[in-house]
Design a protein around this motif. Structure first.
Motif: not given
Length: 454
Positions: A280-301
């Motif tokens: 669930s969203m409450e348990s998510w930790s964005v720090s677990d994601l690589s900069p590459q994955k964060i960049s892909e998520v941002e791009a899609d958004c």
């Protein structure tokens, strides 16, 4: 006579007619609405070829009154136990039988009279959901997705794990042709990285005064975005929001950044992060994601936000004429549907602009619990270019959920009530009710625009 019309509707559908009898469509939608009041699942725009309940039930005055004025507390209690939304069914499929048994045994209503009906309803919902899942998989597995069929399916809700792919397709960000899809997404994501490097990752000395002011406003608004959801208070999430919003604003100078657009990014963030984070969203930790994955998520958004707002550009240009136009249409529609409420608001001097502007500006995100937003957006994105028009009907349905109460309030009470609507405990049941009424009214009025002319 009604049975004859329904039979005629069945024949038209089975023969593959592209325009089923309008009256049959309306009657079928009416029965869908009544089905929700009895705890049945809502099929959205997918026309059914079998009855959801006997015709004599449909014609009862109690049901007619319930449709016009919402539903009683007893209806709500029964619906809570009987209704299993499509999204909840998918997320909890492993525990369905256990939960159904527990709900039946702990229901505050009369078990002797409701349990068999509850069991039949849940069983039918399971069969429907299984069939719809198969249809989703079939559409997504095509070499070239047929978007119109995908829209019909998505209107009634999308399985959470399919949502990222389906939203990208519905918005036109990902191409229908599966052979081109990965290449296009890779190219667009790299383009976003270039834009961030060019516009965001630069010192303030290279920005104009207007750009500095806009960036500061975005930085102020990001911590205010969905403040009741702790996930959006994470520094990393706010930084992603800031990059997306600033880059979008710089590349869309006709509107620039307008408060409210920050809310529109949040459903995309949650959906595209769900591809990379479990639970669930409450348990998510964005720090677990690589900069590459964060960049892909941002791009899609970023690209999905751009596609969404391309269809409503004048909602965010100077004076926001698009939103003012929708507010006017909402006022006219409410006057036609529920004249007593319209008259009461007019007598008290309450202008629709005082509450509905925020509704259209933020697409109702601030008015309902956040866990319902992605389900609502399934319908938004399925509507495609017709979304602004359909938003008027959704807003009318939303407002008239409290028709009886609004007729008893004075001006001050009305303002306070509409600014703090009691939706905090809403479930998918209430949201489906709003959507089904909106669809019914859209069917009634959209083909007769002169009825809404001032």
């Amino acid at each position: 006579m009604k049975s004859g019309r329904e039979e005629e509707g069945r024949k038209e559908m089975s023969s593959g007619s592209s325009s089923p009898n309008l009256e049959w469509r309306f009657n079928q939608t009416l029965r869908n609405v009544q089905g929700i009041l009895k705890g049945r699942s809502f099929p959205g725009k997918v026309l059914l070829t079998r009855r959801s309940q006997p015709m004599n039930e449909c014609a009862s005055p109690e049901h007619s009154q319930a449709i016009e004025r919402g539903y009683s507390e007893n209806d709500h209690e029964q619906g809570e136990h009987a209704d299993m939304s499509f999204e909840e069914e998918i997320q909890n499929s492993g525990n369905t039988t256990k939960n159904t048994t527990q709900n039946s045994s702990t229901s505050p209503t009369n078990n002797a009279t409701t349990s068999p009906e509850v069991q039949r309803s849940v069983s039918a919902a399971r069969a429907t959901d299984s069939a719809r899942l198969t249809k989703f998989r079939k559409e997504l597995s095509r070499p070239a997705v047929i978007l119109e069929k995908l829209r019909e399916l998505a209107w009634s809700g999308v399985p959470p794990y399919m949502r990222p792919d389906i939203w990208r397709l519905l918005l036109g960000y990902a191409p229908p042709n599966s052979d081109r899809r990965e290449g296009v997404l890779t190219r667009k994501r790299l383009e976003y990285v270039d834009c961030v490097s060019q516009y965001y990752d630069i010192p303030d000395t290279e920005r104009s005064d207007d750009e500095i002011s806009m960036l500061r406003q975005i930085a102020v608004d990001c911590p205010r975005t969905v403040p009741d959801v702790p996930f959006f208070q994470h520094v990393q999430i706010q930084k992603s929001l800031e990059r997306i919003l600033y880059t979008w604003a710089i590349r869309h100078p006709a509107s620039g950044y307008v408060q409210g657009i920050n809310d529109l990014v949040t459903p995309f963030l949650i959906v595209f992060l769900s591809e990379h984070l479990d639970g669930s969203m409450e348990s998510w930790s964005v720090s677990d994601l690589s900069p590459q994955k964060i960049s892909e998520v941002e791009a899609d958004c970023y690209w999905c936000l751009s596609k969404l707002l391309d269809g409503m550009q004048d909602h965010y240009t100077f004076a926001q004429p698009g939103i003012q136009r929708l507010v006017f249409k909402l006022k006219e529609l409410v006057r036609r549907i529920d004249e007593p409420v319209s008259r009461r608001m007019e007598e008290q001097g309450l202008e629709f602009l005082q509450f509905a502007f925020r509704w259209f500006n933020c697409l109702l995100i601030r008015e309902i619990p956040f866990h319902l937003v992605t389900r609502l957006w399934d319908t938004y994105l399925a509507e495609g270019d017709a979304l602004p028009e359909f938003l008027v009907y959704i807003s009318a349905s939303f407002l008239l959920t409290w028709s009886d109460k609004l007729q008893k309030l004075d001006f001050q009470e009305m303002v306070m009530f509409l600014q703090h609507l009691p939706t905090q405990y809403w479930t998918h049941h209430e949201l489906e009710m709003v959507l089904s009424r909106a669809y019914m009214w859209h069917t009634m009025f959209n083909s007769s625009p002169s009825h809404l002319a001032s």
